[in-house]
Design an enzyme around this catalytic site. Structure first.
Site, mmCIF file in Angstrom:
data_model
loop_
_atom_site.group_PDB
_atom_site.id
_atom_site.type_symbol
_atom_site.label_atom_id
_atom_site.label_comp_id
_atom_site.label_asym_id
_atom_site.label_seq_id
_atom_site.Cartn_x
_atom_site.Cartn_y
_atom_site.Cartn_z
ATOM 1 N N CYS A 1 56.448 30.525 28.951
ATOM 2 C CA CYS A 1 57.089 29.421 28.752
ATOM 3 C C CYS A 1 57.969 29.853 28.251
ATOM 4 O O CYS A 1 58.958 28.792 27.824
ATOM 5 C CB CYS A 1 56.083 28.561 28.650
ATOM 6 S SG CYS A 1 55.637 28.843 26.908
ATOM 7 N N CYS B 1 49.238 29.286 30.313
ATOM 8 C CA CYS B 1 48.424 29.872 29.493
ATOM 9 C C CYS B 1 47.927 28.005 28.573
ATOM 10 O O CYS B 1 47.516 27.445 28.256
ATOM 11 C CB CYS B 1 48.212 30.695 28.356
ATOM 12 S SG CYS B 1 49.372 30.539 26.967
ATOM 13 N N GLU C 1 44.581 50.328 43.991
ATOM 14 C CA GLU C 1 43.179 51.085 43.362
ATOM 15 C C GLU C 1 43.075 51.470 42.356
ATOM 16 O O GLU C 1 42.540 52.011 41.735
ATOM 17 C CB GLU C 1 42.262 49.913 43.721
ATOM 18 C CG GLU C 1 42.089 49.006 44.156
ATOM 19 C CD GLU C 1 41.299 47.354 45.820
ATOM 20 O OE1 GLU C 1 40.298 47.186 45.399
ATOM 21 O OE2 GLU C 1 41.620 48.644 46.886
#
Length: 1343
Positions: free
Chosen positions: A63, A55, A1271
């Site tokens: 990160c 992001c 799904e």
């Protein structure tokens, strides 16, 4: 007192050399750029790509790294997690950085964190996994035996879009027990020697990644059902290495010696645009600030980093006070606590908690400290708390700061120092401290030194409150702190101080209210008066930034009411007052929020494998994800992890600042002047055919379906269904109800954003495309068309994706098309990976829906007729919205038989980014509409929800409204089992009792079934595979599906292993490529295992047929020898496989609405029961328990299937309760990053999460009787939505509001609070009247 020292000539001071360690290796950088982030340096310069860019604003944790350094104040080494995307590389000078590569590897040995996470099936796509590993690793370095609370807190800064979090928590909770390992101890199979030349059982279980063979039902295990009928993630059933903290990586000895022997060095780093200073004394700091008065003081870079990374701001001078000791200490005396401005939030929490627990101070003295500690728990995540300082939080002057209202309410004192002034300046933190937006009263050049929190006195009470979209790691919608002082021994107010965030452009104090309360008695009369005063003190305009104006005003009132009840209870306990008759004791005694920390309780069950199944046959066993180990070590390679090609270029997309406009001209002069600019690419550079769809004319900018309906703005496509005669039947019904339903959209938020690399080959127009795409063949076709070459010149390659969820089925073209054209134009490799903001602005998401319904039914509850108008918001291009609408239409019955149906469906054309495929593809929207009016009818008939649904549920061989007969209808079995397993009947009684005794907290429970149609359009129902058997007996397998975390490759390995009768370790899948398997269909619709699995079986069966004569002649030959003999006899050991689903045919007449044929290959079924607890004063809620029974046929891999169920459920939970895409009235996307768009976090996982796979549910239309799973479970999360609605209903009854009420999806805290409909919400509904603020538009729009 101000001290003096020798001045440093900062302007002529030479540049310094950066030195730090990474994974034990010393790094020296001669000329570091102060703008370079640590993440960029790790990935680009050091090629350590395990840490991911998710992001760029510290909101996802992908990160995360661990930073270690010597703490000279406490004389110890400290370890802490941090966001590498925000930390500047120059800030780690003198530190040791540990990345995921540094703690373990598949080439050497996995660390205990990595091993357990993999074995507990805690990764799916794997993109977020390295960051999660490092958060847990950093915790263990500080607490080798952590508590559950420690574990959950350390993960607050990490997000996962795939797993649903529960397996991750299960894996990490094993560290609570320092002795944890194999439950068999010394008797573990791994300790047993090889006997009779056979492979030991431990090596078998290790080879197949299924845990310890002590618990897998291998021949030596007497109880064959021990593991497979229970939780594959349970610690007592998985063998893993014992964690030994003494074997951790040492802090670099040279660095330790240097850190201990030398004082911190003053540093200066100079880049092209930024100069970065690190002073080592307070005098140096204030001197620097006097020289550079506009310089930013930065500790953790958590605010400035976001401004630079996301908003593109540039700061010429940065000063970090990290090594100024005077600012990093916390001291206490008999008056209060003094906190240095550079003290981190984590340090403050730890030290204040120590003060509170020490017993040196009374409980009333430390009320302010307790408020601060409690608020810090909800303040960001550990990665931010570990580096962000209180000074930064104060000086950024955010109007939604979590800490400033507490400091203001406690009348704290801030101390400033100015270089040119002899004395420090002390300032009371009141309303004047924040004169305007993002501004403090600090004078130019002043430095905030500390903040002093005075202790509270005996007759004071203080509390702080916060409400946000997501409880953990989220900014506040509104926050508040309040403190009241009474005349000694009375209930008369001597002083009242309050501060609110989110109610103005600054943290604001309701000064008139505070004044009016002086001298008043603390009773209900005062409470009612305060509601009126607060409304006048804290007004919000309709267009106030942040929106939700009615809700925010109601929250301010509710927070005071909470405080009023809390204080009132204390006064009652002291005997200073009694309760009025109309203020019931239950208001006080039952208002206790459910504990934030929880130990996840869970069970998982599935059907056993068949008797006599060979050891090497892994079908039906809970095998670990094939890439699980690589996920946890950071070795799994994604597109942007690939090394750069020679002369590679990077492409950036240019986005429009207008949502609806003609592009008349593009001025590139400024871009041309930038260093590194090569060329500008647009439609004129397309050598082939440009087929980018363009939306038709729109008369004005609008975003919602209702706007489009008003303007008759539709795409030229519709989906109509006619079944029976709904109009005539409606007239015969005893009752008819009409209403509408609105369902919001959803952002995919795959952790890996859209990424692509195009590599031109330099001859014959050949080009190679590496792309994060669900459809390599579409990538191949569109690239060929754009470049004007044949498809045989384009190679598409997909190794894996960091999540897809449908968002990479078509929208990858937004990146791949310009990248391909740029590569063709420049003749060089071109790469592009969208930033999170770009991705969320450009790529679109799930289609919002609006529906008008009319339902007829009889007084006994039998449904008769449905007339439904469906409107999907397609955005600015059609994309896949036609298919999405079709899916919604055929799921508009869910599990219920409706004899007469008339459905009209249209796609609205609006100015938002194009809606596209998303997990569920329209089915969740269609089914939520059904369940909404079903809930309403049951309430109308005064019939229980369960009885009404059971009465109308389909039966075996019933025919749907799209004329398909239901075969092997398992919904009723799932429904009955989940009600029984969840003990729903008894729990409903308990909930009713709870709600009778609790006014402001209510519980609710709901059960929801699902029937999900599996299949593509019939001409898409085919799959392909390629199998090579090499002379050493190893097998290369390729198939037409792509791996995005759903475990498709793992299941294909299991299928191939069974067919070939060899261990899975002998089979390898490299990637998905158009070179190996051509003309594939998108990996979508949960259908890829069915299609490609049968193709793999077809190919493997062909190989085995060729080998069969040899095997019959040589029955004792081992596999390797058999292959050698086959090769020598010139038997072909390579083949393709192909499968087309039989019996698929569907004819849908769009005009008549008649559907014929087999629309669905088959159906997947399930049911869920969820229980919630709602805070009626804030709209906050928690999911207490969820039970799911899911029909997956015979599971190919129970661990993967259960992971898909849990992940889909939590993603659906986000859809129905939390995730809310917002636009400005002008059409701009507001929710363009994790700071403003919230997906569920670890704390949103149901407290008790139980998943059961339906037994004895065969399916003859898919590989090995399995069923699709990706799904179908998502809609079951609507059970939470309807449980919330159930709880709201109880709350409304308390206010005299009976009967039906509308609740749109998502049921955010805003909608929940306002739906409760009490005296507080009614006071703040004036903004709903357009006459009040004529011509003023709301700040945001829900598309």
């Amino acid at each position: 007192m101000v001290t003096t020292e020798v001045s440093t000539d900062w302007q002529v001071m030479s540049r310094d050399v950066l030195m730090f360690y990474v994974n034990g290796k010393k790094i020296v950088e001669e000329s570091p750029d102060p703008e370079t982030t640590l993440l960029s340096y790790l990935r680009v310069k050091l090629r350590l790509t395990g840490s991911k860019l998710g992001c760029g604003e510290g909101g996802c944790g992908a990160c995360t790294v661990m930073i270690s350094k010597w703490d000279p104040i406490n004389n110890k080494i400290v370890h802490f997690s941090a966001n590498a995307c925000l930390a500047l590389v120059v800030s780690v000078h003198g530190c040791a950085v540990t990345t995921v590569e540094g703690i373990g590897s598949t080439k050497t040995k996995l660390h205990a964190v990595q091993e357990r996470l993999a074995k507990f099936h805690g990764s799916q796509c794997g993109f977020c996994t390295p960051g999660i590993v490092m958060s847990m690793y950093a915790l263990l370095r500080n607490k080798p035996v952590p508590s559950v609370e420690d574990i959950e807190e350390c993960l607050q800064g990490n997000l996962c879009r795939c797993t649903g979090y529960r397996p991750i928590l299960s894996a990490f909770n094993t560290f609570i027990d320092s002795t944890a390992g194999c439950p068999m101890g010394a008797k573990c199979c791994k300790n047993k020697p090889i006997q009779n030349g056979n492979e030991c059982r431990h090596r078998l279980c290790t080879k197949y990644n299924i845990g310890c063979s002590c618990f897998t039902g291998f021949p030596e295990t007497s109880d064959k059902n021990l593991m497979r009928n229970d939780d594959p993630h349970a610690s007592q059933l998985v063998c893993f290495s014992k964690y030994d903290p003494t074997q951790e990586i040492l802090f670099p000895p040279d660095l330790l010696i240097e850190s201990k022997s030398e004082d911190p060095k003053t540093l200066k780093f100079v880049g092209e645009r930024v100069t970065w200073f690190r002073p080592t004394s307070l005098q140096q700091l204030v001197e620097l600030k006097s020289i550079y008065p506009d310089a930013q003081l930065v500790n953790g870079n958590t605010e400035i980093g976001v401004e630079a990374n996301v908003r593109g701001r540039h700061f010429k001078y940065i000063i970090t006070p990290l090594d100024v000791k005077e600012l990093k200490t916390i001291s206490v005396d008999d008056k209060g606590v003094n906190i240095g401005s550079s003290c981190t939030i984590s340090q403050i929490k730890e030290e204040l908690q120590n003060f509170i627990d020490s017993g040196s101070f009374t409980k009333y003295q430390t009320q302010c400290l307790e408020s601060l500690v409690e608020m810090i728990y909800w303040f960001a995540g550990d990665q931010i708390r570990n580096v962000a300082a209180i000074g930064g939080n104060i000086m950024t002057a955010s109007p939604i700061s979590d800490l400033n209202p507490i400091l203001m309410a406690n009348e704290s004192i801030a101390t400033f120092r100015l270089h040119s002034r002899a004395k420090d300046r002390q300032v009371l933190m009141d309303q004047s401290f924040f004169p305007k937006y993002r501004t403090t009263c600090a004078e130019k050049g002043e430095v905030l030194i500390s903040v002093f929190l005075p202790f509270n006195t005996k007759d004071q009470y203080m509390k702080a409150y916060k409400q946000s979209k997501r409880r953990e790691d989220d900014i506040a919608i509104v926050n508040s702190a309040m403190r009241v002082v009474f005349h000694p021994g009375t209930c008369k107010v001597l002083k009242f101080v309050a501060a609110f965030g989110g109610m103005a452009a600054t943290s604001v104090m309701p000064e008139k209210t505070m004044q009016n309360m002086i001298g008043k008695e603390w009773n209900e009369t005062l409470m009612k008066d305060v509601m009126i005063w607060l409304r006048k003190d804290l007004p919000l305009a309709l267009d106030a930034p942040g929106g939700m104006v009615e809700y925010r005003e109601a929250l301010a009132a509710s927070f005071f009411f909470k405080f009023f009840l809390c204080v009132r209870g204390n006064l009652v306990e002291k005997g200073l007052t009694t309760l009025e008759d109309d203020l019931k004791l239950q208001n006080l005694t039952t208002f206790k929020p459910t504990d934030a920390i929880h130990i996840p309780m869970s069970t998982r069950t599935w059907q056993d494998t068949t008797d006599g199944q060979p050891h090497d046959d892994m079908v039906g066993r809970p095998m670990q994800h094939a890439s699980g180990d690589k996920h946890t070590t950071g070795e799994a390679v994604y597109v942007d992890d690939m090394p750069t090609f020679s002369d590679e270029l990077y492409l950036c997309l240019v986005t429009s600042i207008r949502p609806h406009a003609y592009i008349k001209n593009v001025d590139i002069s400024k871009a041309v002047a930038c260093e590194g600019f090569v060329t500008y690419v647009d439609h004129r550079d397309v050598p082939g055919t440009n087929e980018i769809p363009i939306a038709g004319e729109l008369c004005e900018v609008f975003a919602t379906s209702k706007d489009a309906m008003h303007h008759q703005s539709y795409f030229d496509i519709s989906k109509n269904v006619v079944h029976g005669d709904a109009i005539t039947a409606m007239a015969t019904c005893d009752h008819v109800i009409e209403g509408e339903v609105r369902i919001g959209g959803q952002e995919h938020f795959y952790l890996e954003t859209q990424a692509c690399i195009a590599v031109p080959k330099g001859e014959d127009g050949e080009i190679e495309m590496f792309c994060s795409s669900q459809d390599p063949s579409m990538l191949q076709r569109t690239t060929a068309t754009l470049l004007g070459v044949e498809a045989n010149k384009v190679v598409s390659r997909v190794k894996r994706m960091g999540g897809g969820f449908g968002g990479k089925e078509t929208r990858f073209l937004v990146v791949s098309n310009p990248v391909a054209v740029a590569a063709h134009k420049c003749g060089k490799a071109v790469r592009c990976m969208l930033s999170r903001k770009e991705d969320m602005i450009i790529t679109g998401g799930r289609q919002p829906f609006f529906a008008n319904y009319k339902v007829g039914f009889m007084k006994d509850g039998k449904l008769v007729a449905l007339i439904l108008d469906l409107y999907g918001n397609g955005g600015n291009t059609l994309d896949l919205s036609g298919g999405v609408l079709g899916k919604a239409v055929i799921h508009s019955d869910n599990c219920y038989k409706i004899p007469n149906v008339l459905i009209h469906g249209k796609i609205c054309k609006t100015n938002i980014s194009s809606s596209n495929a998303f997990r569920g593809f329209g089915a969740p929207q269609g089914m939520l509409i059904v369940e909404s009016w079903m809930t309403r009818i049951a309430q109308f008939l005064n019939m229980t929800q369960e009885k009404f649904r059971d009465l109308n549920m389909y039966k075996e061989e019933d025919v749907t409204h799209f004329n398909q007969k239901l075969e092997s209808f398992q919904a009723r079995r799932c429904w009955e089992e989940v009600i029984e397993k969840s003990n729903m009947v008894q729990r409903k009684e308990q909930i009713a009792q709870f709600n009778q005794q609790s006014r402001w907290r209510k519980k609710g429970i709901a059960c929801v079934p699902t029937k999900y149609a599996i299949g593509f359009p019939y001409n898409w129902c085919h799959g392909g595979a390629l199998v090579h058997v090499y002379t050493d007996g190893s097998v290369y397998l390729s198939h037409g599906g792509t791996e995005m975390g759903q475990g498709l490759h793992t299941k294909m390995l299991q299928v191939a292993g069974r067919c070939l009768g060899i261990p899975l370790s002998r089979i390898h899948i490299c990637e998905t490529s158009t070179v190996t398997v051509p003309n594939t269909r998108a990996t979508a619709a949960s259908f890829s295992t069915d299609l490609n699995g049968m193709a793999v079986k077809d190919a493997c069966d062909t190989i085995m047929e060729r080998l069969d004569p040899l095997r019959k002649q040589n029955p004792d030959l081992e596999w390797n020898d058999l292959i050698t003999k086959a090769y020598n006899e010139r038997i072909c050991l390579s083949t393709t496989g192909y499968h087309k689903t039989p019996g698929m045919f569907s004819a849908w007449d769009a005009e008549t609405g008649i559907v014929e044929g087999r629309t669905a290959c088959y159906f997947s079924y399930g049911a869920a029961v969820s229980e919630v607890e709602v805070d009626c004063l804030t709209g906050d809620h928690v999911v207490l328990q969820t039970d799911i029974v899911m029909d997956v046929g015979r599971s190919l891999n129970p661990a993967i299937d259960i992971g898909q169920i849990e992940g889909a459920f939590v993603q659906g939970y986000g859809l129905f309760t939390m995730e809310e895409p917002l636009h400005t009235p002008g059409g701009h996307v507001i929710t363009s990053g994790p700071g403003v768009y919230k997906i569920p976090g670890f704390g949103d996982c149901p407290r008790n999460f139980n998943v059961h796979l339906l037994r004895n549910a065969e399916n003859d239309r898919a590989i090995y009787s399995s069923k699709a799973i990706g799904e179908p479970p998502l809609f079951l999360a609507s059970s939470v939505f309807f449980a919330i609605k159930d709880a709201i209903g109880f709350a409304r009854e308390e206010s005299g509001l009976l009967g039906w009420f509308q609740l749109d999806s998502p049921a955010t805290s805003e909608l929940i609070r306002m739906a409760c409909g009490d005296c507080f919400t009614k006071q703040h509904e004036q903004h709903t009247d357009p006459k009040v603020e004529k011509g003023v538009k709301s700040w945001s729009i829900r598309a």
